[in-house]
Motif scaffolding. Structure first.
Motif, short mmCIF file in Angstrom:
data_model
loop_
_atom_site.label_atom_id
_atom_site.label_comp_id
_atom_site.label_asym_id
_atom_site.label_seq_id
_atom_site.Cartn_x
_atom_site.Cartn_y
_atom_site.Cartn_z
N ASN A 11 4.24 -7.33 15.61
CA ASN A 11 4.46 -6.54 16.83
C ASN A 11 4.37 -5.02 16.62
OD1 ASN A 11 4.89 -8.86 18.45
ND2 ASN A 11 7.01 -8.97 17.68
N SER A 12 3.68 -4.60 15.57
CA SER A 12 3.38 -3.18 15.40
C SER A 12 1.99 -2.92 15.97
CB SER A 12 3.43 -2.80 13.91
OG SER A 12 4.74 -2.88 13.42
N LYS A 13 1.42 -1.78 15.66
CA LYS A 13 0.08 -1.43 16.12
C LYS A 13 -0.85 -1.22 14.92
CE LYS A 13 0.71 -0.94 20.65
NZ LYS A 13 -0.08 -1.65 21.68
N THR A 14 -2.09 -1.61 15.10
CA THR A 14 -3.12 -1.23 14.15
C THR A 14 -4.31 -0.69 14.95
OG1 THR A 14 -4.41 -1.90 12.21
CG2 THR A 14 -4.29 -3.47 14.04
N HIS A 63 -5.44 -0.36 9.15
CA HIS A 63 -4.18 -0.91 8.66
C HIS A 63 -4.21 -2.44 8.79
CE1 HIS A 63 -2.59 3.19 8.75
NE2 HIS A 63 -3.02 3.29 10.00
N SER A 64 -3.24 -3.05 8.16
CA SER A 64 -3.13 -4.51 8.18
C SER A 64 -3.00 -5.04 9.62
CB SER A 64 -1.92 -4.95 7.36
OG SER A 64 -1.61 -6.30 7.58
N LYS A 65 -3.63 -6.20 9.86
CA LYS A 65 -3.47 -6.87 11.17
C LYS A 65 -2.16 -7.65 11.25
CE LYS A 65 -7.41 -9.03 10.68
NZ LYS A 65 -8.55 -9.93 10.97
N TYR A 66 -1.46 -7.73 10.10
CA TYR A 66 -0.27 -8.58 10.04
C TYR A 66 1.02 -7.74 9.92
CZ TYR A 66 -3.93 -11.95 9.14
OH TYR A 66 -5.06 -12.70 9.24
N ASP A 67 1.07 -6.88 8.91
CA ASP A 67 2.30 -6.12 8.66
C ASP A 67 1.93 -4.76 8.07
OD1 ASP A 67 4.77 -5.14 7.98
OD2 ASP A 67 5.53 -7.05 7.21
N PRO A 68 1.59 -3.78 8.91
CA PRO A 68 1.15 -2.48 8.39
C PRO A 68 2.24 -1.71 7.64
CG PRO A 68 1.30 -2.45 10.80
CD PRO A 68 1.45 -3.87 10.37
N GLU A 69 3.51 -1.95 8.01
CA GLU A 69 4.61 -1.29 7.29
C GLU A 69 4.68 -1.77 5.83
OE1 GLU A 69 5.73 -1.21 11.64
OE2 GLU A 69 5.00 -2.75 10.25
N ARG A 70 4.56 -3.08 5.67
CA ARG A 70 4.59 -3.65 4.30
C ARG A 70 3.38 -3.17 3.49
NH1 ARG A 70 6.80 -8.41 2.13
NH2 ARG A 70 6.60 -8.24 -0.16
N GLU A 71 2.25 -3.08 4.15
CA GLU A 71 1.04 -2.58 3.50
C GLU A 71 1.25 -1.13 3.04
OE1 GLU A 71 -3.64 -2.44 4.71
OE2 GLU A 71 -2.22 -1.38 6.02
N ALA A 72 1.89 -0.32 3.88
CA ALA A 72 2.15 1.08 3.54
C ALA A 72 3.06 1.17 2.31
CB ALA A 72 2.79 1.80 4.72
N GLU A 73 4.05 0.30 2.24
CA GLU A 73 4.94 0.28 1.08
C GLU A 73 4.16 0.00 -0.20
OE1 GLU A 73 8.05 -2.53 1.70
OE2 GLU A 73 8.82 -1.54 3.50
N ARG A 74 3.20 -0.95 -0.13
CA ARG A 74 2.40 -1.29 -1.31
C ARG A 74 1.52 -0.11 -1.74
NH1 ARG A 74 1.63 -6.35 1.30
NH2 ARG A 74 -0.44 -5.68 2.00
N ILE A 75 0.91 0.58 -0.76
CA ILE A 75 0.05 1.73 -1.07
C ILE A 75 0.85 2.81 -1.79
CG2 ILE A 75 -1.28 3.64 -0.07
CD1 ILE A 75 -2.17 1.71 2.13
N ILE A 76 2.02 3.11 -1.27
CA ILE A 76 2.82 4.19 -1.84
C ILE A 76 3.43 3.78 -3.18
CG2 ILE A 76 4.78 5.74 -1.47
CD1 ILE A 76 2.26 6.18 0.32
N SER A 77 3.81 2.52 -3.30
CA SER A 77 4.44 2.05 -4.55
C SER A 77 3.48 2.12 -5.74
CB SER A 77 4.96 0.62 -4.38
OG SER A 77 3.87 -0.28 -4.21
N LYS A 78 2.17 2.08 -5.47
CA LYS A 78 1.18 2.14 -6.55
C LYS A 78 0.93 3.57 -7.03
CE LYS A 78 -1.38 -1.95 -4.98
NZ LYS A 78 -2.66 -2.43 -4.40
N SER A 79 1.48 4.54 -6.33
CA SER A 79 1.22 5.94 -6.66
C SER A 79 2.24 6.47 -7.66
CB SER A 79 1.28 6.80 -5.39
OG SER A 79 0.39 6.30 -4.42
#
Length: 614
Positions: A38-41, A57-73
């Protein structure tokens, strides 16, 4: 949501806010969709095909995807974080949440304002947009070095470290744009790393030289005030390669018909040949530079312009009998920007690792045309890499063991093989790149003439003998030298009163840094001798307050930051909490002692300069 965000955006980025409010037709094809959580992409049409859509962004969970992107930095040691692509902002808000309590700077680069507008509809960016450490560059097209300059101008210290975070999908939608942007960010990061190496090796001396030259800096004209003054007039850059032995006397025919710019190494050979140059370029801040001026009859140079970096040895300025123009280079930004806040911008010229590069940068800044190279060999005839065959007769030979330099063969102006060294080859590559930049990226159709009559082939130059170049390009008297002298003589210093007040404030802050650092040493002694955990915890809190006070005075530490390389990027509070051992105590003792030593050195210099300036 959009209204509040736009109001915050307008305060910091008014031009972008105006662009976002523009009701004109869309410049990209995009669609918004609900995600599974229920977010937006948002999906964007590929810029090249305008058909294939790519989800940012992800079609499923863009917030979780953002966490993964930042955690890899790698955020811990980074002081500057550059994000490629704004998108709907999930990754940016995730990142901001992690860094907002630190002093890390966050840069975001975005191509399309419509994407930013959609993001502002769905998330609260007001805290981010009002942060003094947030920088946003939105441009549909990137001009030459625009992103490089955007980041460089906001770097506060030579010891910054850049981390790059990419929103992967934008590289699929706008491939050409973001790869060019990434190239400029990487170039900026590489430049910063080179400056750090240089600062570790020579920075202490250079910083002290700049401070010792304060009175010269505030009273001298900079290249900014002579920009374009030589438009369409020829300039000859005289370097000290061995080929200069062949054609040095030909330069007499160019006197008054071209601006003759000598590097410091070629000054003595020119004077020995009875040739007085118009300009002498100097950039080296180490004491070896003084050898090039030993035995010089300065009365012959009363009408010769010294074009010098602020970091050169003060004796060079003191001894010079003629006019002075400051040729600042980007590597000097950290202290020069502090000075220029009060006395005005002095300008920056192109420069690499060689004084010939600075002479070239000066000629480019003047918009001289053509620019003629003489004595720019960047090579030697045999692999016997002795100093006797790398410089013109009469030049001061380099004081170094040339056996340490790797030698190899490259193509010369005739297509034959000559020997060069790694440092000379790097100088050659710099010329190749920057001639191309000046000619292509700046759309300048000026001529670059290689009249060295030997040596390595410089890409983008027209090869000819010096006699021929003078015959073609140097037949009329030019006004450039007189115009430069007029500018120098008419220069009036600006902002000295304001700078004097800043000096007074800085002296007070440096004394305070010493006082706080001494308190830190006292607390460390007490910590080591503490007899209980409770007593140790109380001292720890006091140490944290000491470090917070030091952090507030960090703008003054740039005056001696090269003394603190190992410690400058340390988050001392976090380090202290994570360990309680002798090694950490020793680090703190070393840190505080370096603060005291650095402050003492700068105080001694600034007190003298303060008296002289007022």
């Amino acid at each position: 949501m959009l209204g509040n965000n736009l109001q915050a955006l307008k305060l910091k980025f008014p031009n972008l806010a105006e662009k976002i409010n523009d009701k004109s037709e869309k410049t990209i094809k995009y669609q918004l969709e609900e995600t599974k959580n229920n977010s937006k992409t948002i999906k964007i049409a590929n810029e090249e095909t305008n058909k294939e859509y790519v989800y940012l962004h992800s079609k499923y969970d863009p917030e979780r995807e953002a966490e993964r992107i930042i955690s890899k930095s790698e955020l811990n040691n980074a002081t500057i974080i550059v994000v490629m692509g704004f998108g709907l902002g999930y990754h940016i808000l995730e990142l901001f949440e992690k860094v907002k309590s630190t002093n890390k700077k966050l840069f975001v680069i975005e191509k399309n304002p419509l994407i930013i507008k959609e993001a502002l509809k769905y998330h609260d960016f007001t805290s981010l947009l009002s942060s003094e450490n947030f920088y946003l560059l939105q441009k549909e097209e990137i001009e030459d070095s625009e992103i490089f300059d955007f980041i460089s101008l906001n770097i506060g210290s030579v010891f910054e470290k850049i981390e790059i975070i990419k929103l992967p999908a934008v590289f699929k939608c706008f491939s050409k744009y973001y790869h060019l942007a990434l190239e400029q960010v990487v170039k900026c990061r590489n430049k910063l790393m080179r400056n750090q190496i240089t600062t570790r090796e020579d920075g202490v001396i250079w910083n002290q030289n700049i401070l010792n030259n304060l009175d010269i800096i505030i009273n001298s004209i900079g290249v900014e005030d002579i920009k374009t003054l030589g438009k369409g007039q020829p300039a000859i850059i005289v370097s000290a390669g061995p080929s200069l032995n062949k054609n040095i006397n030909d330069l007499k025919k160019a006197k008054g018909k071209a601006l003759i710019i000598a590097v410091n190494t070629s000054l003595k050979p020119l004077l020995n040949a009875g040739i007085i140059p118009d300009v002498v370029c100097v950039i080296d801040g180490n004491k070896e530079i003084l050898k090039h001026f030993e035995g010089i009859d300065y009365s012959r140079l009363e009408n010769v312009i010294l074009a010098a970096s602020p970091r050169v040895k003060p004796q060079v300025f003191r001894d010079w009998s003629g006019p002075i123009i400051l040729t600042c280079i980007p590597g000097e930004d950290y202290i020069m920007r502090w000075i220029e806040r009060y006395i005005g911008y002095k300008g920056r010229i192109l420069s690499g690792g060689s004084v010939s590069h600075s002479a070239f940068g000066l000629a480019v800044y003047l918009e001289a045309d053509p620019i003629v190279f003489v004595g720019q060999d960047l090579s030697f005839k045999s692999n016997n890499n002795s100093v006797n065959n790398t410089h013109v007769k009469g030049a001061i030979q380099p004081n170094r063991d040339d056996e340490d330099y790797e030698c190899f063969q490259i193509e010369d102006i005739k297509g034959e093989l000559v020997w060069t060294r790694r440092d000379y080859y790097n100088f050659l590559l710099w010329f190749n790149e920057n001639i191309k930049i000046v000619r292509e990226h700046r759309n300048e159709k000026k001529e670059f003439i290689d009249a060295t009559e030997g040596g390595a082939k410089i890409a983008g130059t027209k090869v000819m003998r010096l006699q021929e170049a003078i015959k073609i390009y140097c037949q009329q008297e030019i006004s450039l030298k007189d115009n430069l002298l007029d500018k120098v003589n008419a220069f009036k210093p600006y902002g000295i009163d304001r700078f004097v007040k800043e000096l007074e404030s800085t002296l007070t802050s440096l004394i305070e840094i010493k006082k706080i650092a001494n308190k830190g040493l006292y607390l460390i002694d007490n910590m080591i001798e503490s007899s209980s955990i409770q007593e140790g915890n109380i001292i720890q809190l006091k140490l944290e307050r000491v470090n917070q006070k030091i952090n507030k005075l960090k703008d003054n530490i740039i005056l001696f930051e090269s003394e603190l390389y190992e410690f400058y990027l340390k988050d001392t509070n976090n380090d202290y909490k994570s360990a309680n051992n002798l090694t950490l105590f020793n680090d703190f003792v070393d840190f505080y002692n370096k603060l005291i030593i650095g402050s003492d050195k700068v105080l001694k210099i600034l007190k003298k300069k303060y008296k002289k300036i007022i």
